[in-house]
Design a protein around this motif. Structure first.
Motif, PDB file in Angstrom:
ATOM      1  N   SER A  12       3.190  -4.900   6.111  1.00 34.83           N
ATOM      2  CA  SER A  12       3.893  -4.395   4.954  1.00 34.83           C
ATOM      3  C   SER A  12       3.834  -5.360   3.794  1.00 34.83           C
ATOM      4  N   THR A  13       4.335  -4.911   2.688  1.00 36.90           N
ATOM      5  CA  THR A  13       4.501  -5.805   1.556  1.00 36.90           C
ATOM      6  C   THR A  13       5.840  -6.496   1.620  1.00 36.90           C
ATOM      7  N   GLY A  14       6.543  -6.320   2.720  1.00 36.62           N
ATOM      8  CA  GLY A  14       7.785  -7.039   2.936  1.00 36.62           C
ATOM      9  C   GLY A  14       7.508  -8.212   3.845  1.00 36.62           C
ATOM     10  N   THR A  21       5.654  -1.175   6.266  1.00 39.74           N
ATOM     11  CA  THR A  21       6.542  -0.560   5.281  1.00 39.74           C
ATOM     12  C   THR A  21       5.856  -0.378   3.954  1.00 39.74           C
ATOM     13  N   THR A  23       2.266  -2.104   2.837  1.00 39.23           N
ATOM     14  CA  THR A  23       1.173  -2.836   2.226  1.00 39.23           C
ATOM     15  C   THR A  23      -0.142  -2.128   2.385  1.00 39.23           C
ATOM     16  N   HIS A 386       5.763  -4.450  -6.873  1.00 41.01           N
ATOM     17  CA  HIS A 386       6.512  -4.727  -5.641  1.00 41.01           C
ATOM     18  C   HIS A 386       7.745  -5.575  -5.922  1.00 41.01           C
ATOM     19  N   HIS A 387       7.590  -6.618  -6.716  1.00 41.31           N
ATOM     20  CA  HIS A 387       8.711  -7.501  -6.996  1.00 41.31           C
ATOM     21  C   HIS A 387       9.716  -6.862  -7.961  1.00 41.31           C
ATOM     22  N   ARG A 389      10.522  -3.855  -7.868  1.00 46.59           N
ATOM     23  CA  ARG A 389      11.311  -2.950  -7.024  1.00 46.59           C
ATOM     24  C   ARG A 389      12.193  -3.693  -6.052  1.00 46.59           C
ATOM     25  N   GLY A 391      11.145  -6.189  -3.917  1.00 48.91           N
ATOM     26  CA  GLY A 391      10.470  -6.704  -2.734  1.00 48.91           C
ATOM     27  C   GLY A 391      10.483  -8.224  -2.719  1.00 48.91           C
ATOM     28  N   SER A 392      10.456  -8.780  -1.522  1.00 49.17           N
ATOM     29  CA  SER A 392      10.477 -10.230  -1.394  1.00 49.17           C
ATOM     30  C   SER A 392       9.173 -10.730  -0.800  1.00 49.17           C
TER      31      SER A 392
END
Length: 392
Positions: A12-14, A21, A23, A386-387, A389, A391-392
């Motif tokens: 994921s991008t998490g 989730t 990516t 992503h960031h 929104r 996201g970390s």
């Protein structure tokens, strides 16, 4: 790097590892977009040709058959697409919109003046990985880990469009599937390995935990946790409790997790001899910020000593933080051991001269990432969204 279910799970991008989730896309037919000014249309070629008519000519067409009587019993309604397929479809649509956004050329231009460190795990789709790497050599400048370390040492920035390819954990597919592609294209890389697993068949702990939870495994610290969230929860526990939970899952699950062939010490030498630097990813891949001080030192030093022995006395000089979890105690230990670079998992570009050598940013990607998303990851547009929104 952060791990959830296994390298074969889309990352994921998490968090670095875990159920996907967002990516990646399920499949990819191409790869990254080009440098600034390139058309935003699809790359990788397209099929062309003319339609060929089959059957009788129009003047010889048979008379249409009479329509069959209408069936008074309605058939079953078409099945709705499963949630996972619907989600993948929505993501693909968003990725295509981003790639063709008017912002994409601007981000591509900005990316030429930044360092992109791609963070892979295993190579689950060799065909798509090859397409990604072929695109990379056309639109960017792949550099070795040694070049990044030299830039840090001398204070001279890397060349524009520099990209470093990295792999976390030491999944065997990096050797069997990734190395042939990298060698063919002349792309250098770095692989950060979990040393406790080298030479054995023990699965990664997050893959084992996910399997055990899905097969009825329970643990006190996971009592109110759905099986699919077990790994995510375990990463938040103090490391001693994480280990205890894994032991409880092993005792209570209906089945044992399948074995997983790991890299051997000889494989590590094969990688280094073919342009893939080998770095430290700790001995057992705990989240270091969840560990006691003695465990932090032990995890880094045991891996360091093992790699130094396997690599013929050549001590590793690069480190990747498991799960991307930074800890100042780890920084101090790395400095004592003479490490030159350390890598995060924060889904960001860095500068061509990284200002914090032991905390260099990386971009999350994997071998199943779709062409549209791969392009916007390279440009920085996807990380920016992503960031924004949260996201970390």
């Amino acid at each position: 790097m952060p791990e959830g279910t296994a390298h074969s799970t889309a990352h994921s991008t998490g968090t670095e590892h875990g159920p996907s989730t967002g990516t990646t896309d399920a499949t990819a037919t191409g790869t990254a977009g080009g440098r600034a000014g390139e058309p935003a249309g699809r790359g990788g070629g397209s099929a062309t040709g003319t339609a060929t008519r089959t059957g009788p000519a129009p003047s010889e067409a048979p008379a249409p058959a009479a329509a069959p009587p209408e069936d008074p019993t309605p058939g079953p309604a078409p099945a709705a697409a499963p949630p996972r397929a619907r989600l993948a479809g929505r993501r693909a649509t968003v990725d295509a919109v981003l790639r063709n956004s008017p912002l994409q050329p601007l981000f591509r231009l900005a990316a030429t003046r930044r360092l992109a460190v791609l963070a892979y795990h295993g190579v689950d789709d060799p065909r798509v990985f090859a397409l990604q790497m072929e695109r990379l050599v056309r639109v960017a400048r792949p550099v070795p880990l040694a070049a990044v370390e030299e830039a840090v040492r001398t204070g001279r920035p890397l060349p524009p469009r520099s990209v470093l390819v990295t792999f976390d954990d030491g999944d065997r597919t990096v050797l069997t599937e990734g190395l042939p592609v990298l060698t063919r294209l002349g792309i250098p890389a770095a692989a950060f390995v979990v040393t406790d697993l080298i030479g054995g068949d023990q699965p990664f702990w997050w893959a084992e935990a996910a399997f055990l939870a899905a097969h009825g495994g329970t643990a006190r610290n996971l009592a109110d946790c759905p099986p699919g969230e077990a790994v995510r929860r375990m990463k938040t526990l103090p490391d001693g409790e994480r280990r205890a939970a894994l032991a409880e899952l092993r005792e209570s699950a209906r089945a044992r997790a399948p074995r997983q062939e790991q890299l051997t010490p000889a494989d590590l030498l094969t990688l280094t001899r073919n342009g893939v630097a080998v770095g430290n990813h700790t001995a057992g891949h705990p989240c270091l910020d969840r560990c006691e001080g003695g465990t932090v030192r032990d995890e880094i030093r045991r891996a360091h000593d093992a790699l130094t022995g396997w690599l013929g006395g050549e001590a590793p000089t690069a480190f990747a933080y498991p799960n991307g979890n930074v800890d100042p105690r780890a920084d101090a230990e790395l400095r004592l051991l003479g490490y030159r670079t350390g890598f995060l998992f924060d889904h960001r570009h860095d500068r061509l001269l990284p200002p914090h050598p032991l905390r260099i940013s990386r971009l999350r990607v994997n071998s199943t990432t779709g062409r549209d998303r791969f392009d916007t990851i390279l440009s920085g547009l996807h990380p920016a969204v992503h960031h924004l929104r949260g996201g970390s």
